[in-house]
Design an enzyme around this catalytic site. Structure first.
Site, short mmCIF file in Angstrom:
data_model
loop_
_atom_site.label_atom_id
_atom_site.label_comp_id
_atom_site.label_asym_id
_atom_site.label_seq_id
_atom_site.Cartn_x
_atom_site.Cartn_y
_atom_site.Cartn_z
N ASP A 153 8.12 18.57 25.09
CA ASP A 153 9.39 19.31 25.04
C ASP A 153 9.99 19.14 23.65
O ASP A 153 10.40 18.04 23.28
CB ASP A 153 10.35 18.77 26.11
CG ASP A 153 11.73 19.40 26.00
OD1 ASP A 153 11.80 20.59 25.63
OD2 ASP A 153 12.72 18.70 26.28
N ASN A 181 15.98 16.04 20.73
CA ASN A 181 14.85 15.13 20.93
C ASN A 181 13.54 15.88 21.15
O ASN A 181 13.54 17.00 21.65
CB ASN A 181 15.08 14.25 22.16
CG ASN A 181 16.21 13.27 21.95
OD1 ASN A 181 16.19 12.47 21.01
ND2 ASN A 181 17.21 13.33 22.80
N ASN A 192 9.10 28.98 26.62
CA ASN A 192 10.51 28.67 26.39
C ASN A 192 10.95 27.52 27.30
O ASN A 192 10.43 27.36 28.41
CB ASN A 192 11.27 29.98 26.67
CG ASN A 192 12.69 29.80 27.02
OD1 ASN A 192 13.03 29.64 28.19
ND2 ASN A 192 13.53 29.81 26.03
N ASP A 193 11.91 26.71 26.84
CA ASP A 193 12.32 25.53 27.62
C ASP A 193 12.92 25.87 28.99
O ASP A 193 12.71 25.14 29.96
CB ASP A 193 13.24 24.62 26.80
CG ASP A 193 14.42 25.35 26.19
OD1 ASP A 193 14.58 26.57 26.43
OD2 ASP A 193 15.20 24.71 25.45
N GLY A 200 23.66 25.22 24.82
CA GLY A 200 23.43 26.66 25.00
C GLY A 200 23.19 26.93 26.48
O GLY A 200 23.21 26.00 27.28
N CYS A 242 27.75 35.80 19.17
CA CYS A 242 26.62 34.98 19.61
C CYS A 242 25.50 35.07 18.57
O CYS A 242 25.45 36.01 17.78
CB CYS A 242 26.13 35.53 20.95
SG CYS A 242 24.74 34.64 21.67
N CYS A 297 22.67 36.01 18.92
CA CYS A 297 21.84 37.20 19.12
C CYS A 297 22.48 38.44 18.52
O CYS A 297 21.91 39.52 18.54
CB CYS A 297 21.59 37.43 20.61
SG CYS A 297 23.04 37.99 21.52
ZN ZN Z 1 23.78 36.38 22.88
#
Ligand code: ZN
Length: 317
Positions: free
Chosen positions: A9, A14, A113-114, A142, A177, A179
């Site tokens: 991860d 971390n 993706n996590d 986030g 944001c 994005c």
């Molecule tokens: Zn966004």
């Protein structure tokens, strides 16, 4: 025999690695601070080195490993194995991390993706066990997530499905944001932006104990907000209620699209406690017309900090 799998991860804070046997029992784990300024090549070199040290410590070698799964804190094009926009580790933008790591390790590598891997882990071993359909949400610095539809992780056309933090929930509230949109739920309800809202309100002259706990304006974080909340500080209450309200709207919209009302949630801001979570669920129930007939379940994630390494290991077939 290649009986072992490794889950990695890569987080904004971390990097964690876990070694699992064929029964998915955790045999060894390691945790390091993320060098956020490292180049992508340096980061991949670091991961490969730490895979070897994890194996060394367990008396194993790469020959014992069936494959390696790795989760990244960014959108991931699953098919191409490329990390896309990453606000956490800028050097990872548009990097073919899967092939880079494959080349270093000479092992099968899978990346995602996590939020997706946490959804996989909670579905298989955590709070989502036994549900064929669920939505997993990470509520932290986030906001991210993953969709389990008909028993499978749903990745969408490019592998980028489940980015629920970028759901558009307001055109009059929120910050720009990462994005490019103003009014994503992440820009209102994430830990980072709730703290920023508290900071801006205090800058405007609002009195609050948040500042006492934070020490300085720039030190305001959700730990300070949480402490002030426990003391019934009015601004802390406002910050948390505002964040929770829009999260409730997000879950409501997700329910309308997918007809799923099993929500598994994890992440740091859930530590704000029951006042935050109760308000979020109340907002969902307020907006949902069908909730009385089909009551939603909001389930706290069960795997905690290990969710991502478990889910990353599950990427290996
Ligand atoms: Zn966004």
């Amino acid at each position: 025999m290649r009986n072992y799998v490794i889950g990695i991860d890569v987080g904004g804070t971390n990097i964690k690695l876990g070694l699992f046997d064929s029964g998915m029992q955790l045999k060894a784990e390691q945790k390091y601070l993320t060098a956020k300024d490292a180049s992508a090549a340096e980061l991949i070199g670091f991961l490969s080195q730490k895979v070897d040290s994890l194996l060394d410590g367990a008396g194993l070698s790469r020959d014992d490993v069936r494959g390696v799964g790795a989760a990244f804190p960014s959108s991931v094009d699953y098919k191409r194995g490329v990390t896309l926009e990453s606000s956490n580790i800028v050097s990872l933008n548009e990097q073919p991390v899967r092939d880079m790591l494959r080349q270093k390790l000479q092992l099968p590598v899978f990346v995602d993706n996590d939020g997706n891997v946490a959804a996989l882990a909670e579905h298989k071993y955590g709070a989502g066990r036994g549900y064929d359909n669920l939505i997993y949400a990470t509520l932290a610095t986030g906001i991210g997530g993953g969709l389990i539809l008909n028993g499978q992780l749903y990745r969408g056309m490019h592998g980028m499905a489940g980015e629920i933090g970028h759901m558009f929930v307001s055109d009059s509230t929120g910050y720009p944001c990462g994005c490019g949109v103003i009014g994503c739920v992440q820009s209102i309800s994430s830990g980072m932006y709730m703290a920023r809202y508290a900071m801006d309100r205090i800058k405007e002259g609002e009195e609050s104990r948040i500042l006492d706990y934070a020490g300085t304006l720039s030190g305001i974080d959700m730990i300070a907000v949480g402490r002030a909340l426990q003391m019934n500080d009015p601004l802390a209450l406002e910050v948390v209620n505002r964040g929770a309200e829009y999260l409730g709207r997000m879950f409501h919209s997700l329910n309308q699209i997918f007809d799923i009302n099993i929500f598994v949630y994890g992440g740091g801001i859930t530590k704000l406690g029951h006042r935050f979570m109760d308000r979020m669920i109340a907002s969902y129930r307020h907006h949902s017309l069908i909730d009385q007939k089909y009551p939603a379940k909001f389930l706290p994630a069960e795997l905690g900090e290990r969710g991502e390494i478990i889910g990353a290991a599950l990427l290996v077939p």
